[in-house]
Design a protein around this motif. Structure first.
Motif, PDB file in Angstrom:
ATOM      1  N   SER A 233     -33.753  88.397 -61.032  1.00  0.00           N
ATOM      2  CA  SER A 233     -34.403  88.009 -59.774  1.00  0.00           C
ATOM      3  C   SER A 233     -35.905  88.034 -59.994  1.00  0.00           C
ATOM      4  O   SER A 233     -36.486  89.093 -60.263  1.00  0.00           O
ATOM      5  CB  SER A 233     -34.017  88.975 -58.647  1.00  0.00           C
ATOM      6  OG  SER A 233     -34.802  88.699 -57.485  1.00  0.00           O
ATOM      7  N   TYR A 234     -36.548  86.871 -59.897  1.00  0.00           N
ATOM      8  CA  TYR A 234     -38.005  86.831 -60.009  1.00  0.00           C
ATOM      9  C   TYR A 234     -38.667  87.485 -58.795  1.00  0.00           C
ATOM     10  O   TYR A 234     -39.736  88.090 -58.913  1.00  0.00           O
ATOM     11  CB  TYR A 234     -38.490  85.378 -60.124  1.00  0.00           C
ATOM     12  CG  TYR A 234     -37.955  84.621 -61.317  1.00  0.00           C
ATOM     13  CD1 TYR A 234     -37.923  85.186 -62.590  1.00  0.00           C
ATOM     14  CD2 TYR A 234     -37.490  83.312 -61.165  1.00  0.00           C
ATOM     15  CE1 TYR A 234     -37.441  84.479 -63.679  1.00  0.00           C
ATOM     16  CE2 TYR A 234     -37.012  82.591 -62.251  1.00  0.00           C
ATOM     17  CZ  TYR A 234     -36.986  83.176 -63.504  1.00  0.00           C
ATOM     18  OH  TYR A 234     -36.508  82.466 -64.585  1.00  0.00           O
ATOM     19  N   ASP A 235     -38.042  87.350 -57.641  1.00  0.00           N
ATOM     20  CA  ASP A 235     -38.635  87.871 -56.407  1.00  0.00           C
ATOM     21  C   ASP A 235     -38.445  89.369 -56.246  1.00  0.00           C
ATOM     22  O   ASP A 235     -39.279  90.041 -55.625  1.00  0.00           O
ATOM     23  CB  ASP A 235     -38.037  87.146 -55.192  1.00  0.00           C
ATOM     24  CG  ASP A 235     -38.362  85.660 -55.176  1.00  0.00           C
ATOM     25  OD1 ASP A 235     -39.438  85.288 -55.697  1.00  0.00           O
ATOM     26  OD2 ASP A 235     -37.540  84.879 -54.674  1.00  0.00           O
ATOM     27  N   GLU A 236     -37.343  89.896 -56.777  1.00  0.00           N
ATOM     28  CA  GLU A 236     -37.047  91.323 -56.634  1.00  0.00           C
ATOM     29  C   GLU A 236     -36.732  91.934 -57.995  1.00  0.00           C
ATOM     30  O   GLU A 236     -35.578  92.299 -58.283  1.00  0.00           O
ATOM     31  CB  GLU A 236     -35.879  91.533 -55.673  1.00  0.00           C
ATOM     32  CG  GLU A 236     -36.145  91.041 -54.260  1.00  0.00           C
ATOM     33  CD  GLU A 236     -34.983  91.296 -53.329  1.00  0.00           C
ATOM     34  OE1 GLU A 236     -34.023  91.980 -53.735  1.00  0.00           O
ATOM     35  OE2 GLU A 236     -35.017  90.800 -52.191  1.00  0.00           O
ATOM     36  N   TRP A 270     -43.179  87.923 -68.824  1.00  0.00           N
ATOM     37  CA  TRP A 270     -42.903  88.579 -67.532  1.00  0.00           C
ATOM     38  C   TRP A 270     -41.632  89.417 -67.618  1.00  0.00           C
ATOM     39  O   TRP A 270     -41.596  90.563 -67.158  1.00  0.00           O
ATOM     40  CB  TRP A 270     -42.760  87.527 -66.433  1.00  0.00           C
ATOM     41  CG  TRP A 270     -42.492  88.101 -65.075  1.00  0.00           C
ATOM     42  CD1 TRP A 270     -43.413  88.466 -64.138  1.00  0.00           C
ATOM     43  CD2 TRP A 270     -41.204  88.371 -64.503  1.00  0.00           C
ATOM     44  NE1 TRP A 270     -42.787  88.961 -63.015  1.00  0.00           N
ATOM     45  CE2 TRP A 270     -41.428  88.920 -63.204  1.00  0.00           C
ATOM     46  CE3 TRP A 270     -39.888  88.222 -64.938  1.00  0.00           C
ATOM     47  CZ2 TRP A 270     -40.382  89.301 -62.365  1.00  0.00           C
ATOM     48  CZ3 TRP A 270     -38.846  88.609 -64.112  1.00  0.00           C
ATOM     49  CH2 TRP A 270     -39.093  89.142 -62.835  1.00  0.00           C
ATOM     50  N   GLU A 274     -41.840  93.338 -66.955  1.00  0.00           N
ATOM     51  CA  GLU A 274     -41.260  93.789 -65.676  1.00  0.00           C
ATOM     52  C   GLU A 274     -39.872  94.400 -65.827  1.00  0.00           C
ATOM     53  O   GLU A 274     -39.482  95.250 -65.006  1.00  0.00           O
ATOM     54  CB  GLU A 274     -41.197  92.604 -64.704  1.00  0.00           C
ATOM     55  CG  GLU A 274     -42.543  92.104 -64.237  1.00  0.00           C
ATOM     56  CD  GLU A 274     -43.233  93.107 -63.322  1.00  0.00           C
ATOM     57  OE1 GLU A 274     -42.542  93.899 -62.653  1.00  0.00           O
ATOM     58  OE2 GLU A 274     -44.482  93.083 -63.278  1.00  0.00           O
TER      59      GLU A 274
END
Length: 282
Positions: A233-236, A270, A274
């Motif tokens: 999940s890029y958003d979360e 990323w 992350e």
């Protein structure tokens, strides 16, 4: 994993080239579908085993493979030759992923068989032919003399593989699936076992079942690496980090992170910053 659907070759190549420069990323994967199984059903889908050597030729470090090859698509002796060629092109970086093929209940996956004139046999046939395919492929990779194979599902006369793969005795074999019948094949043939993410409780129970099947045939279960596919999940990113942690705690040490398309700029960096690095620091 960069599923080669709804995305251009140049975008996948960008991600793989970037990943190849990041030591924390150990492997990269494609999938094996001839039509999209998500998004626009009429959208683009690149063929995995054709795309893989193109990417292998433009990378130098990461291990690579197809997660997982549908044993329904290609005769196993032909698949062994294809995989050997990729192992040679990549300089011995292939992880050979294979499975029984698309489950019957997935309509977007099922349609690709009729659309390409391929038979879709029942589950018993798919599992039985997978077991014979694993036997045949390993023999083609390792045996020095031609052989016949009068199988129930696979029949070969004068089968012989030349050249052999770079890796000895052969590329690692990764088998994907969760059914008990497939897990018995994993116990006999696989170096790695992959299961799609989702219910980690179920994944852990399937891993325990694999342990039992290994014990029944006298194999050390620790010789099979446990692999799991988790969607990013890029958003979360926190939710993905949580899933990674749970998977590691459940004994899955080979984690495949599925990247949704379109891929953001510098997505491999990323993912490392992350997701991977924080997980390694746990």
């Amino acid at each position: 994993m960069t599923a080669p659907m709804q995305v251009a070759y140049e975008d996948i190549l960008r991600v793989w080239r970037e990943a190849d420069t990041i030591p924390e990323i150990e492997h990269a994967w494609l999938f094996d579908h001839l039509m999209p199984i998500g998004g626009d059903p009429a959208g683009p889908a690149l063929e995995g085993w054709t795309l893989l050597p193109a990417l292998a030729a433009q990378t130098s470090r990461i291990r690579l493979g197809v997660m997982v090859t549908s044993n329904r698509f290609r005769p196993p002796a032909l698949l062994a030759k294809i995989a050997t060629t990729v192992d040679i092109v990549s300089g011995g970086r292939l992880d050979f992923g294979i499975g029984a093929g698309s489950r019957p209940g997935h309509p977007l996956a099922r349609r690709e068989y009729a659309a390409h004139g391929l038979p879709f046999h029942d589950a018993d046939h798919a599992v039985g032919s997978l077991a014979e395919a694993c036997t045949v492929i390993r023999r083609l990779w390792t045996e020095a003399e031609p052989f016949d194979f009068p199988g129930t599902y696979v029949q070969l006369t004068g089968a012989f593989g030349n050249p052999k793969p770079v890796q000895r005795p052969h590329p690692p074999i990764l088998i994907g699936g969760r059914s008990s019948k497939v897990l018995r094949i994993v116990a006999e043939h696989a170096d790695l076992w992959n299961i799609p993410g989702g219910d980690l409780t179920d994944a852990a129970s399937r891993s325990a079942l694999l342990d039992r099947y290994c014990a029944e045939i006298g194999r050390d279960p620790a010789t099979i690496t446990r692999s799991i596919h988790l969607q990013v999940s890029y958003d979360e990113p926190g939710s993905t980090r949580t899933e990674i942690g749970l998977a590691l705690d459940a004994g899955f040490t080979h984690v495949v992170l599925g990247l949704p398309s379109p891929y953001p700029a510098s997505v491999a960096r990323w993912v490392t910053d992350e997701l991977i690095t924080p997980s390694l620091r746990r």
